[in-house]
Motif scaffolding. Structure first.
Motif, short mmCIF file in Angstrom:
data_model
loop_
_atom_site.label_atom_id
_atom_site.label_comp_id
_atom_site.label_asym_id
_atom_site.label_seq_id
_atom_site.Cartn_x
_atom_site.Cartn_y
_atom_site.Cartn_z
N GLU A 1 -3.06 -15.78 16.93
CA GLU A 1 -4.07 -15.57 15.89
C GLU A 1 -4.77 -16.89 15.58
OE1 GLU A 1 -4.79 -12.66 14.59
OE2 GLU A 1 -3.01 -11.38 14.72
N ARG B 1 -0.64 -12.81 8.13
CA ARG B 1 -1.04 -12.80 9.55
C ARG B 1 -0.40 -14.00 10.22
NH1 ARG B 1 -4.88 -10.23 11.79
NH2 ARG B 1 -6.06 -9.84 9.89
N GLU C 1 -5.08 -4.24 5.62
CA GLU C 1 -4.27 -3.28 6.38
C GLU C 1 -2.77 -3.60 6.30
OE1 GLU C 1 -5.44 -2.75 10.49
OE2 GLU C 1 -3.42 -2.11 11.04
N LEU C 2 -2.01 -2.53 6.12
CA LEU C 2 -0.55 -2.65 6.10
C LEU C 2 0.04 -1.90 7.29
CD1 LEU C 2 1.92 -3.46 4.37
CD2 LEU C 2 1.67 -1.29 3.17
P1 ATP Z 1 -5.35 -6.74 11.90
O1 ATP Z 1 -6.66 -5.97 11.87
O2 ATP Z 1 -4.79 -7.08 10.55
O3 ATP Z 1 -5.33 -7.86 12.88
P2 ATP Z 1 -4.48 -4.82 13.79
O4 ATP Z 1 -5.37 -3.68 13.49
O5 ATP Z 1 -4.74 -5.67 14.98
O6 ATP Z 1 -4.29 -5.73 12.49
P3 ATP Z 1 -2.32 -3.33 14.84
O7 ATP Z 1 -2.50 -3.83 16.21
O8 ATP Z 1 -2.70 -1.92 14.52
O9 ATP Z 1 -3.00 -4.31 13.81
O10 ATP Z 1 -0.82 -3.61 14.40
C1 ATP Z 1 -0.10 -2.75 13.56
C2 ATP Z 1 0.45 -3.47 12.37
O11 ATP Z 1 1.12 -4.67 12.76
C3 ATP Z 1 -0.60 -3.93 11.37
O12 ATP Z 1 -0.94 -2.88 10.49
C4 ATP Z 1 0.10 -5.06 10.67
O13 ATP Z 1 0.93 -4.57 9.63
C5 ATP Z 1 0.97 -5.66 11.74
N1 ATP Z 1 0.34 -6.86 12.32
C6 ATP Z 1 -0.63 -6.93 13.24
N2 ATP Z 1 -0.95 -8.21 13.51
C7 ATP Z 1 -0.16 -8.97 12.72
C8 ATP Z 1 0.00 -10.38 12.54
N3 ATP Z 1 -0.70 -11.25 13.25
N4 ATP Z 1 0.90 -10.80 11.64
C9 ATP Z 1 1.66 -9.94 10.92
N5 ATP Z 1 1.56 -8.60 11.06
C10 ATP Z 1 0.67 -8.12 11.95
#
Ligand code: ATP
Length: 455
Positions: free
Chosen positions: A184, A193, A266-267
């Motif tokens: 990230e 994140r 988003e959670l």
């Molecule tokens: P975001 O838009 O916040 O980057 P995402 O849509 O890429 O998230 P998904 O790939 O759908 O996320 O991942 C599912 C879940 O994993 C997310 O809802 C979040 O709770 C968690 N998640 C994703 N990326 C991270 C991160 N870098 N750090 C912590 N938790 C994460």
């Protein structure tokens, strides 16, 4: 001095009380990585255990899996991650800061100006978020390996193994909790994140045509889970992905968002992934990924249909849920006890089922055998509860320390306890105290946990 923001207060409480520490702190810290201390690891494990119980123990049609983090690199070609798992990036030529272009204000981006120093920005380029390494001794293209950026793919590539080994019939689900890694670019907001994090994912395999029904069902079930955890439901809302947000694999996608101190974020995602993943793995692996539907008749089983199942996914961040729970539980309350109007307490109002410590045992005094009696009571409670023991300082201060750690119940052992075997049971949220006989403590605590309602 500027007042601390809620996130700063939570971050500093988390460090002070041993929930979460910055990784590699003595070397100046490693961005995007955090360490979970004694209270943090208990909280995280309990959230994970609650989710795991909900998914596997309470659902006959869901089984668990723990797939490896390192997987065949072709998996990430099949999944679309090699091609599509990118963020659009710009760099400032002057101050060298790096930004996601979708997070730079439009007028700055159009003028190619850095939002921090007004220096010139580079053109937008795609940056793949997967961590890439090499496996084995040779550093050639044949040895490329990725740290998994999501746990889901480990489930898809094992789906046939699980059908065969566990005789699963569609509809059924596979649940998994594990680490995922993403490079990230922006990792602010504490553990929201991070580059290394944990996910709790459940992939539900259904017959095409029933996917919409199951999708709605899983949306309902996931919402209910947060209610069960005692989360303030006004702080949760649904967000439907519009056509421009929808991932390449998704037929329909809704996020559960939480009102974090920095806003709605988003959670968890609930996605209808269609038959995209299994079709792609069939193509890239050359293996048949069809589900064979069997009908049992008098003479035995006969094949009644073959199809690639649709997948309904529920994908939550475990470490992000830890942050959500910390934010949701955090409270500062004016307590006018002892006639002191300026007395405030910080309290974490965790649901007792996930609190790192369920019950703390506190002797009123160290002397006169009270400490020994309190230790003895603690020993009795250990089998059923996570306990703590504290004999240092004034009793009021000890209550405050437990409030700050989110301990829902305190038991105080005093002189009366020696005489008649009763103790004081103090409730974290209301600060009410009742007298209970030590022999009735376990029953009473189990009941309080079962009946807990957030005030
Ligand atoms: P975001 O838009 O916040 O980057 P995402 O849509 O890429 O998230 P998904 O790939 O759908 O996320 O991942 C599912 C879940 O994993 C997310 O809802 C979040 O709770 C968690 N998640 C994703 N990326 C991270 C991160 N870098 N750090 C912590 N938790 C994460």
């Amino acid at each position: 001095m500027q007042e601390k923001t809620t996130m700063e207060k939570i971050t500093s409480l988390a460090k002070r009380r041993g929930f979460v520490f910055q990784s590699s702190e003595i070397y100046g810290g490693q961005s995007g990585a955090w360490d979970y201390g004694p209270l943090g690891v208990e909280l995280k494990n309990r959230i994970a255990a609650t989710w795991w119980k909900e998914m596997t123990q309470l659902h006959d049609d869901i089984v668990g899996l723990d797939a490896s983090i390192l997987m065949h690199p072709r998996i990430w070609e099949a999944s679309g991650h090699v091609e599509n798992f990118t963020d659009p990036l710009v760099d400032c030529k002057k101050c060298k800061s790096r930004f996601r272009s979708d997070q730079v204000p439009e007028e700055k981006l159009n003028a190619k100006k850095c939002p921090d120093c007004d220096g010139e920005l580079t053109d937008i380029r795609k940056f793949n978020l997967m961590f890439k390494s090499h496996i084995g001794a040779a550093e050639d293209s044949a040895s490329v390996i990725y740290l998994r950026p999501e746990t889901a793919q480990g489930i898809y590539v094992n789906y046939k193994n699980i059908i065969q080994s566990n005789r699963m019939k569609i509809p059924f689900g596979i649940a998994q909790i594990g680490k995922a890694f993403r490079n990230e670019i922006v990792t602010k907001n504490f553990i929201f994140r991070t580059c290394e994090f944990e996910q709790m994912e459940m992939q539900f395999f259904v017959k095409p045509g029933t996917d919409e029904e199951w999708f709605n069902e899983w949306r309902k079930r996931r919402w209910a889970w947060y209610e069960k955890l005692g989360v303030k439901m006004d702080n949760l809302k649904w967000h439907q992905h519009g056509p421009d947000e929808l991932a390449h694999y998704a037929k329909e996608a809704w996020d559960i968002e939480y009102l974090f101190p920095m806003g709605w974020r988003e959670l968890e995602g609930v996605h209808n992934r269609s038959d995209y993943d299994l079709n792609r793995h069939a193509r890239f692996s050359g293996k048949d990924m069809q589900y064979i539907e069997q009908e049992s008749s008098n003479g035995g089983n006969s094949v009644s249909g073959r199809y690639i199942p649709y997948i309904v996914e529920t994908s939550a961040g475990l470490t992000r849920t830890v942050l959500m729970i910390l934010c949701d539980a955090y409270d500062e309350e004016k307590v006018a006890d002892k006639g002191n109007d300026d007395d405030w307490r910080t309290v974490l109002r965790f649901h007792p089922a996930i609190a790192p410590v369920t019950v703390a045992v506190l002797p009123l005094m160290k002397k006169d055998g009270l400490a020994e009696l309190a230790q003895d009571i603690r020993r009795e409670l250990k089998e059923n509860f996570a306990t703590d023991y504290d004999q240092a300082g004034a009793i009021g201060r000890r209550y405050r320390r437990q409030d700050e750690a989110g301990t829902p119940f305190c038991i105080t052992v005093d002189y009366e306890s020696k005489d008649d075997g009763t103790v004081t049971l103090r409730f974290r949220d209301s600060m009410e105290q009742v007298r209970v006989h030590r022999s009735a403590l376990t029953e009473r605590l189990l009941k309080e946990i079962r009946d807990y309602k957030r005030v």
